[in-house]
Design an enzyme around this catalytic site. Structure first.
Site, PDB file in Angstrom:
ATOM      1  N   TYR A 143     -43.324  33.993  27.344  1.00 56.35           N
ATOM      2  CA  TYR A 143     -44.507  34.294  26.551  1.00 56.35           C
ATOM      3  C   TYR A 143     -44.434  33.734  25.134  1.00 56.35           C
ATOM      4  O   TYR A 143     -45.450  33.656  24.442  1.00 56.35           O
ATOM      5  CB  TYR A 143     -44.731  35.807  26.472  1.00 56.35           C
ATOM      6  CG  TYR A 143     -44.974  36.484  27.803  1.00 56.35           C
ATOM      7  CD1 TYR A 143     -45.350  35.754  28.920  1.00 56.35           C
ATOM      8  CD2 TYR A 143     -44.827  37.851  27.945  1.00 56.35           C
ATOM      9  CE1 TYR A 143     -45.578  36.369  30.142  1.00 56.35           C
ATOM     10  CE2 TYR A 143     -45.049  38.480  29.158  1.00 56.35           C
ATOM     11  CZ  TYR A 143     -45.418  37.732  30.255  1.00 56.35           C
ATOM     12  OH  TYR A 143     -45.635  38.350  31.454  1.00 56.35           O
ATOM     13  N   LYS A 192     -33.116  35.186  38.202  1.00 55.26           N
ATOM     14  CA  LYS A 192     -33.505  34.179  39.201  1.00 55.26           C
ATOM     15  C   LYS A 192     -32.609  32.950  39.017  1.00 55.26           C
ATOM     16  O   LYS A 192     -33.071  31.814  38.912  1.00 55.26           O
ATOM     17  CB  LYS A 192     -34.995  33.826  39.024  1.00 55.26           C
ATOM     18  CG  LYS A 192     -35.598  33.021  40.170  1.00 55.26           C
ATOM     19  CD  LYS A 192     -35.601  33.759  41.497  1.00 55.26           C
ATOM     20  CE  LYS A 192     -36.284  32.903  42.573  1.00 55.26           C
ATOM     21  NZ  LYS A 192     -36.144  33.513  43.910  1.00 55.26           N
ATOM     22  N   ASP A 223     -36.821  38.720  43.082  1.00 56.13           N
ATOM     23  CA  ASP A 223     -37.719  38.921  44.222  1.00 56.13           C
ATOM     24  C   ASP A 223     -37.157  39.983  45.167  1.00 56.13           C
ATOM     25  O   ASP A 223     -37.893  40.832  45.674  1.00 56.13           O
ATOM     26  CB  ASP A 223     -38.003  37.605  44.958  1.00 56.13           C
ATOM     27  CG  ASP A 223     -36.796  36.697  45.058  1.00 56.13           C
ATOM     28  OD1 ASP A 223     -35.732  37.030  44.514  1.00 56.13           O
ATOM     29  OD2 ASP A 223     -36.918  35.626  45.685  1.00 56.13           O
ATOM     30  N   ASP A 247     -42.151  42.516  32.844  1.00 55.89           N
ATOM     31  CA  ASP A 247     -43.584  42.788  32.851  1.00 55.89           C
ATOM     32  C   ASP A 247     -44.057  43.090  34.267  1.00 55.89           C
ATOM     33  O   ASP A 247     -44.791  44.062  34.516  1.00 55.89           O
ATOM     34  CB  ASP A 247     -44.318  41.566  32.281  1.00 55.89           C
ATOM     35  CG  ASP A 247     -45.772  41.850  31.952  1.00 55.89           C
ATOM     36  OD1 ASP A 247     -46.220  42.996  32.117  1.00 55.89           O
ATOM     37  OD2 ASP A 247     -46.468  40.913  31.529  1.00 55.89           O
ATOM     38  N   ASP A 251     -44.711  47.182  36.390  1.00 59.76           N
ATOM     39  CA  ASP A 251     -45.990  47.582  36.972  1.00 59.76           C
ATOM     40  C   ASP A 251     -45.828  48.137  38.386  1.00 59.76           C
ATOM     41  O   ASP A 251     -46.688  48.886  38.859  1.00 59.76           O
ATOM     42  CB  ASP A 251     -46.968  46.405  36.984  1.00 59.76           C
ATOM     43  CG  ASP A 251     -47.664  46.235  35.638  1.00 59.76           C
ATOM     44  OD1 ASP A 251     -47.194  46.860  34.663  1.00 59.76           O
ATOM     45  OD2 ASP A 251     -48.649  45.488  35.552  1.00 59.76           O
TER      46      ASP A 251
END
Length: 356
Positions: A143, A192, A223, A247, A251
Protein backbone atom coordinates in the site's frame (compact mmCIF):
# COMPACT_ATOMS: atom_id res chain seq x y z
CA UNK A 1 8.29 -5.84 31.90
CA UNK A 2 11.70 -4.16 32.18
CA UNK A 3 13.51 -3.71 28.91
CA UNK A 4 10.44 -4.16 26.70
CA UNK A 5 9.82 -1.71 23.86
CA UNK A 6 7.34 1.06 24.74
CA UNK A 7 4.60 -0.19 22.40
CA UNK A 8 4.39 -3.44 24.36
CA UNK A 9 3.03 -1.70 27.46
CA UNK A 10 -0.15 0.30 28.11
CA UNK A 11 0.40 4.01 27.63
CA UNK A 12 -0.28 6.03 30.78
CA UNK A 13 -1.04 9.68 29.94
CA UNK A 14 -1.43 12.47 32.50
CA UNK A 15 -3.26 10.85 35.42
CA UNK A 16 -6.77 9.76 34.52
CA UNK A 17 -7.61 12.62 32.19
CA UNK A 18 -7.54 11.79 28.51
CA UNK A 19 -7.96 13.75 25.30
CA UNK A 20 -9.53 11.89 22.38
CA UNK A 21 -9.68 13.21 18.83
CA UNK A 22 -12.80 11.96 17.04
CA UNK A 23 -12.52 11.68 13.25
CA UNK A 24 -15.94 10.37 12.15
CA UNK A 25 -15.29 10.57 8.41
CA UNK A 26 -18.05 9.39 6.08
CA UNK A 27 -20.87 6.88 5.66
CA UNK A 28 -21.86 5.33 8.97
CA UNK A 29 -18.68 6.69 10.57
CA UNK A 30 -20.37 9.66 12.30
CA UNK A 31 -23.15 7.45 13.70
CA UNK A 32 -20.94 4.74 15.17
CA UNK A 33 -18.30 7.16 16.47
CA UNK A 34 -20.85 9.31 18.31
CA UNK A 35 -22.46 6.16 19.72
CA UNK A 36 -19.13 4.92 21.05
CA UNK A 37 -18.25 8.33 22.50
CA UNK A 38 -21.53 8.43 24.40
CA UNK A 39 -20.74 5.07 25.97
CA UNK A 40 -17.13 6.14 26.69
CA UNK A 41 -18.23 9.30 28.51
CA UNK A 42 -20.65 7.31 30.62
CA UNK A 43 -17.94 4.79 31.51
CA UNK A 44 -15.56 7.61 32.43
CA UNK A 45 -18.02 9.01 34.98
CA UNK A 46 -18.47 5.60 36.56
CA UNK A 47 -14.79 4.66 36.71
CA UNK A 48 -13.34 7.92 37.94
CA UNK A 49 -11.56 9.32 34.90
CA UNK A 50 -12.40 12.13 32.49
CA UNK A 51 -12.32 12.38 28.71
CA UNK A 52 -12.08 15.51 26.58
CA UNK A 53 -13.41 15.04 23.04
CA UNK A 54 -12.04 17.14 20.16
CA UNK A 55 -13.65 16.62 16.76
CA UNK A 56 -11.90 16.86 13.41
CA UNK A 57 -12.38 16.19 9.72
CA UNK A 58 -11.00 13.44 7.50
CA UNK A 59 -11.92 12.00 4.13
CA UNK A 60 -14.47 13.65 1.86
CA UNK A 61 -15.69 16.18 4.48
CA UNK A 62 -12.09 17.33 4.95
CA UNK A 63 -11.55 17.61 1.21
CA UNK A 64 -14.61 19.83 0.87
CA UNK A 65 -13.85 22.13 3.83
CA UNK A 66 -10.06 21.98 4.12
CA UNK A 67 -8.86 21.13 0.61
CA UNK A 68 -7.34 17.69 1.33
CA UNK A 69 -8.44 14.31 2.67
CA UNK A 70 -6.07 14.65 5.64
CA UNK A 71 -5.20 18.27 6.31
CA UNK A 72 -2.48 19.78 8.44
CA UNK A 73 -5.25 21.20 10.64
CA UNK A 74 -6.40 17.67 11.46
CA UNK A 75 -2.82 16.48 11.92
CA UNK A 76 -2.12 19.23 14.45
CA UNK A 77 -5.36 18.46 16.28
CA UNK A 78 -4.24 14.85 16.69
CA UNK A 79 -0.79 15.82 17.93
CA UNK A 80 -0.47 15.21 21.65
CA UNK A 81 -3.82 13.44 22.03
CA UNK A 82 -4.18 10.23 24.04
CA UNK A 83 -6.03 8.46 21.26
CA UNK A 84 -7.81 8.93 17.94
CA UNK A 85 -11.26 7.39 17.43
CA UNK A 86 -11.82 6.95 13.71
CA UNK A 87 -15.00 6.22 11.75
CA UNK A 88 -14.63 5.40 8.05
CA UNK A 89 -13.63 6.96 4.72
CA UNK A 90 -14.17 5.93 1.13
CA UNK A 91 -10.75 6.59 -0.37
CA UNK A 92 -8.57 9.32 1.11
CA UNK A 93 -7.08 10.27 4.45
CA UNK A 94 -6.60 7.03 6.35
CA UNK A 95 -3.28 5.93 4.83
CA UNK A 96 -1.94 9.45 5.29
CA UNK A 97 -3.02 9.44 8.95
CA UNK A 98 -1.34 6.09 9.60
CA UNK A 99 1.87 7.21 7.95
CA UNK A 100 1.96 10.63 9.65
CA UNK A 101 1.99 9.11 13.15
CA UNK A 102 3.76 5.86 12.21
CA UNK A 103 0.91 3.63 13.39
CA UNK A 104 2.79 0.55 12.27
CA UNK A 105 1.36 -2.06 14.67
CA UNK A 106 -2.26 -2.97 13.97
CA UNK A 107 -3.96 -5.24 16.52
CA UNK A 108 -7.17 -7.00 15.51
CA UNK A 109 -8.70 -9.34 18.12
CA UNK A 110 -11.11 -12.04 16.93
CA UNK A 111 -13.24 -13.52 19.74
CA UNK A 112 -16.67 -14.90 18.83
CA UNK A 113 -19.38 -14.13 21.35
CA UNK A 114 -20.95 -17.27 22.89
CA UNK A 115 -24.33 -15.70 22.14
CA UNK A 116 -23.59 -15.28 18.42
CA UNK A 117 -22.17 -18.66 17.42
CA UNK A 118 -25.28 -19.29 15.29
CA UNK A 119 -24.64 -16.04 13.37
CA UNK A 120 -21.39 -17.42 11.93
CA UNK A 121 -21.42 -19.64 8.83
CA UNK A 122 -19.06 -22.00 10.68
CA UNK A 123 -20.34 -24.79 12.89
CA UNK A 124 -20.61 -23.62 16.52
CA UNK A 125 -18.31 -26.38 17.77
CA UNK A 126 -15.51 -24.98 15.59
CA UNK A 127 -15.83 -21.59 17.28
CA UNK A 128 -15.73 -22.68 20.90
CA UNK A 129 -12.87 -20.91 22.72
CA UNK A 130 -11.59 -19.19 19.57
CA UNK A 131 -9.42 -16.24 20.63
CA UNK A 132 -7.13 -14.93 17.89
CA UNK A 133 -5.07 -11.76 17.67
CA UNK A 134 -3.93 -10.65 14.23
CA UNK A 135 -0.89 -8.37 14.33
CA UNK A 136 -0.67 -6.57 11.01
CA UNK A 137 2.15 -4.33 9.81
CA UNK A 138 0.39 -1.14 8.78
CA UNK A 139 2.72 1.51 7.36
CA UNK A 140 4.72 -0.28 4.66
CA UNK A 141 4.31 -3.02 2.06
CA UNK A 142 2.19 -2.92 -1.06
CA UNK A 143 0.00 0.00 0.00
CA UNK A 144 2.97 2.33 0.44
CA UNK A 145 5.45 1.10 -2.18
CA UNK A 146 6.20 2.75 -5.53
CA UNK A 147 3.23 2.54 -7.87
CA UNK A 148 1.96 4.02 -11.10
CA UNK A 149 0.74 3.47 -14.62
CA UNK A 150 2.70 3.52 -17.85
CA UNK A 151 2.62 2.24 -21.41
CA UNK A 152 4.81 -0.11 -23.43
CA UNK A 153 4.62 -1.74 -26.83
CA UNK A 154 2.17 -4.30 -25.47
CA UNK A 155 -0.12 -1.57 -24.13
CA UNK A 156 -0.91 0.18 -20.85
CA UNK A 157 -0.07 -1.37 -17.49
CA UNK A 158 -0.16 -0.59 -13.80
CA UNK A 159 2.08 -1.62 -10.94
CA UNK A 160 2.31 -1.56 -7.16
CA UNK A 161 5.47 -2.55 -5.31
CA UNK A 162 5.52 -4.61 -2.11
CA UNK A 163 8.55 -3.22 -0.32
CA UNK A 164 9.70 -3.99 3.23
CA UNK A 165 12.97 -3.17 4.94
CA UNK A 166 14.34 -5.88 7.23
CA UNK A 167 14.02 -3.52 10.19
CA UNK A 168 10.32 -2.92 9.46
CA UNK A 169 9.73 -6.67 9.64
CA UNK A 170 11.84 -7.05 12.78
CA UNK A 171 9.99 -4.31 14.67
CA UNK A 172 6.52 -5.71 13.95
CA UNK A 173 7.87 -9.16 14.83
CA UNK A 174 8.79 -7.88 18.29
CA UNK A 175 5.23 -6.64 18.81
CA UNK A 176 3.72 -9.97 17.72
CA UNK A 177 6.16 -12.03 19.80
CA UNK A 178 5.46 -9.94 22.90
CA UNK A 179 1.72 -10.34 22.41
CA UNK A 180 2.17 -14.12 22.03
CA UNK A 181 4.30 -14.16 25.19
CA UNK A 182 1.47 -12.41 27.05
CA UNK A 183 -1.15 -14.82 25.70
CA UNK A 184 -0.79 -18.54 24.84
CA UNK A 185 2.81 -18.51 23.58
CA UNK A 186 2.17 -19.38 19.95
CA UNK A 187 2.90 -17.22 16.90
CA UNK A 188 2.02 -18.01 13.29
CA UNK A 189 3.78 -16.08 10.51
CA UNK A 190 1.70 -15.46 7.38
CA UNK A 191 3.97 -15.36 4.32
CA UNK A 192 4.24 -16.21 0.63
CA UNK A 193 7.94 -16.93 0.45
CA UNK A 194 7.55 -19.59 -2.25
CA UNK A 195 6.53 -16.81 -4.65
CA UNK A 196 8.05 -13.78 -2.85
CA UNK A 197 11.48 -15.04 -1.73
CA UNK A 198 12.97 -11.54 -1.40
CA UNK A 199 10.68 -10.87 1.58
CA UNK A 200 12.09 -13.37 4.13
CA UNK A 201 9.55 -12.90 6.92
CA UNK A 202 10.26 -16.29 8.48
CA UNK A 203 14.02 -15.80 8.78
CA UNK A 204 13.72 -12.26 10.13
CA UNK A 205 11.12 -13.20 12.73
CA UNK A 206 13.26 -16.14 13.84
CA UNK A 207 16.17 -13.75 14.33
CA UNK A 208 14.10 -11.88 16.92
CA UNK A 209 12.40 -14.93 18.46
CA UNK A 210 15.23 -16.05 20.83
CA UNK A 211 14.43 -13.06 23.04
CA UNK A 212 10.99 -14.65 23.59
CA UNK A 213 12.08 -18.15 24.55
CA UNK A 214 8.65 -19.43 25.62
CA UNK A 215 6.96 -18.55 22.32
CA UNK A 216 6.60 -21.27 19.68
CA UNK A 217 6.93 -19.85 16.17
CA UNK A 218 5.55 -21.48 13.04
CA UNK A 219 5.40 -20.14 9.50
CA UNK A 220 2.55 -20.83 7.12
CA UNK A 221 1.84 -19.91 3.52
CA UNK A 222 -0.88 -17.29 3.59
CA UNK A 223 -3.27 -19.17 1.28
CA UNK A 224 -3.08 -22.25 3.50
CA UNK A 225 -3.46 -20.05 6.58
CA UNK A 226 -6.65 -18.55 5.17
CA UNK A 227 -8.04 -22.04 4.66
CA UNK A 228 -7.01 -23.14 8.16
CA UNK A 229 -8.65 -20.07 9.69
CA UNK A 230 -11.95 -21.33 8.35
CA UNK A 231 -11.40 -25.06 8.92
CA UNK A 232 -9.68 -24.97 12.32
CA UNK A 233 -9.62 -21.48 13.87
CA UNK A 234 -9.06 -22.91 17.37
CA UNK A 235 -5.43 -23.76 16.56
CA UNK A 236 -4.36 -20.11 16.27
CA UNK A 237 -3.21 -17.69 18.95
CA UNK A 238 -1.32 -14.73 17.43
CA UNK A 239 -0.98 -14.32 13.66
CA UNK A 240 1.66 -11.98 12.24
CA UNK A 241 1.10 -10.63 8.74
CA UNK A 242 2.25 -7.90 6.40
CA UNK A 243 -0.04 -5.10 5.34
CA UNK A 244 -1.83 -6.78 2.41
CA UNK A 245 -2.12 -10.26 3.92
CA UNK A 246 -3.20 -8.88 7.28
CA UNK A 247 -5.89 -6.80 5.62
CA UNK A 248 -7.39 -9.87 3.95
CA UNK A 249 -6.97 -12.37 6.79
CA UNK A 250 -8.51 -10.09 9.40
CA UNK A 251 -11.70 -9.80 7.37
CA UNK A 252 -12.11 -13.58 7.68
CA UNK A 253 -12.58 -12.72 11.34
CA UNK A 254 -15.87 -11.11 10.40
CA UNK A 255 -17.15 -14.50 9.27
CA UNK A 256 -15.85 -16.19 12.42
CA UNK A 257 -17.62 -13.79 14.81
CA UNK A 258 -20.77 -13.42 12.72
CA UNK A 259 -20.38 -9.89 11.33
CA UNK A 260 -17.55 -7.58 10.39
CA UNK A 261 -19.54 -4.95 12.29
CA UNK A 262 -18.35 -6.50 15.56
CA UNK A 263 -14.61 -6.14 15.05
CA UNK A 264 -12.50 -3.32 16.45
CA UNK A 265 -8.82 -2.59 15.99
CA UNK A 266 -5.98 -0.60 17.52
CA UNK A 267 -3.07 0.83 15.51
CA UNK A 268 -0.13 1.87 17.67
CA UNK A 269 3.19 3.60 17.16
CA UNK A 270 6.38 2.99 19.13
CA UNK A 271 5.29 5.48 21.83
CA UNK A 272 1.98 3.71 22.48
CA UNK A 273 -0.08 6.46 20.81
CA UNK A 274 -3.01 4.85 19.05
CA UNK A 275 -5.66 5.07 16.35
CA UNK A 276 -8.79 3.09 17.20
CA UNK A 277 -11.44 2.07 14.69
CA UNK A 278 -13.92 -0.56 13.64
CA UNK A 279 -12.78 -2.90 10.87
CA UNK A 280 -15.84 -2.24 8.69
CA UNK A 281 -15.95 0.43 5.99
CA UNK A 282 -18.33 3.29 5.27
CA UNK A 283 -21.36 1.07 4.54
CA UNK A 284 -22.87 3.97 2.64
CA UNK A 285 -26.09 2.06 1.97
CA UNK A 286 -26.79 2.11 5.71
CA UNK A 287 -25.74 5.69 6.37
CA UNK A 288 -28.44 7.93 7.81
CA UNK A 289 -30.87 5.08 8.43
CA UNK A 290 -30.02 4.70 12.12
CA UNK A 291 -29.43 0.95 11.83
CA UNK A 292 -25.62 0.76 11.80
CA UNK A 293 -23.97 -1.60 14.28
CA UNK A 294 -21.83 0.46 16.73
CA UNK A 295 -20.30 -2.60 18.42
CA UNK A 296 -17.15 -2.56 16.25
CA UNK A 297 -16.37 1.01 17.29
CA UNK A 298 -17.28 0.22 20.89
CA UNK A 299 -14.82 -2.70 20.66
CA UNK A 300 -12.22 -0.18 19.48
CA UNK A 301 -12.96 1.93 22.57
CA UNK A 302 -12.34 -1.18 24.68
CA UNK A 303 -8.88 -1.49 23.11
CA UNK A 304 -8.23 2.20 23.77
CA UNK A 305 -9.15 1.76 27.43
CA UNK A 306 -6.82 -1.22 27.70
CA UNK A 307 -3.99 0.80 26.20
CA UNK A 308 -4.58 3.57 28.74
CA UNK A 309 -4.49 1.05 31.58
CA UNK A 310 -8.20 1.55 32.37
CA UNK A 311 -8.71 -2.20 32.51
CA UNK A 312 -11.73 -2.25 34.82
CA UNK A 313 -13.65 0.05 32.45
CA UNK A 314 -12.58 -2.07 29.44
CA UNK A 315 -13.69 -5.27 31.19
CA UNK A 316 -17.02 -3.70 32.13
CA UNK A 317 -17.63 -2.63 28.55
CA UNK A 318 -17.14 -6.16 27.29
CA UNK A 319 -19.31 -7.62 30.06
CA UNK A 320 -22.20 -5.35 29.13
CA UNK A 321 -21.88 -6.24 25.44
CA UNK A 322 -22.06 -9.95 26.28
CA UNK A 323 -25.01 -9.30 28.57
CA UNK A 324 -26.98 -7.51 25.84
CA UNK A 325 -26.18 -10.13 23.20
CA UNK A 326 -27.15 -12.91 25.60
CA UNK A 327 -30.47 -11.12 26.14
CA UNK A 328 -31.16 -11.39 22.40
CA UNK A 329 -30.64 -7.81 21.25
CA UNK A 330 -29.41 -7.70 17.65
CA UNK A 331 -28.67 -5.12 14.97
CA UNK A 332 -29.68 -6.11 11.44
CA UNK A 333 -26.20 -7.31 10.41
CA UNK A 334 -26.19 -9.99 13.14
CA UNK A 335 -28.58 -12.34 11.30
CA UNK A 336 -31.40 -12.12 13.85
CA UNK A 337 -33.14 -15.40 14.62
CA UNK A 338 -36.73 -15.96 15.81
CA UNK A 339 -36.99 -14.62 19.33
CA UNK A 340 -34.24 -12.04 18.93
CA UNK A 341 -35.05 -8.38 19.36
CA UNK A 342 -33.88 -6.16 16.50
CA UNK A 343 -32.65 -2.78 17.69
CA UNK A 344 -31.50 0.38 15.93
CA UNK A 345 -28.23 2.15 16.63
CA UNK A 346 -29.54 4.57 19.24
CA UNK A 347 -31.62 1.90 20.94
CA UNK A 348 -28.51 -0.22 21.43
CA UNK A 349 -26.64 2.75 22.88
CA UNK A 350 -29.47 3.38 25.36
CA UNK A 351 -29.38 -0.28 26.36
CA UNK A 352 -25.64 0.04 27.00
CA UNK A 353 -26.18 3.08 29.22
CA UNK A 354 -28.96 1.39 31.16
CA UNK A 355 -26.88 -1.76 31.70
CA UNK A 356 -23.84 0.26 32.78
Amino acid sequence: MAGLPPYSQPRMPHPRHYRVVALPGEGIGPEVVESALTVLQHLAQQHGFSVQIDRGLIGQPALVKQGSYFSEVTAQLCQGADGILFGAVTQGGLLELRKRFDFFANLRPIRPSPSLLQASPLKPERLQDVDILIVRELTSGLYFGPCGRSIEVDGSYGYHTMRYTDNEIRRIAKVALQKAADRRHHLTIAHKENALPCLPWTRLVQEVAPSFAHVTVESMLVDNLAMQLVMNPQRFDVILAGNLFGDILSDIGGALVGSIGLLGSASLNADGFGLYEAVHGTASDLAGRGVANPLGTIAAVELMLQQWGETSAADRLRQVQEQLLAAGYRTLDLSPQPGDQIVATQELVELFLQAL
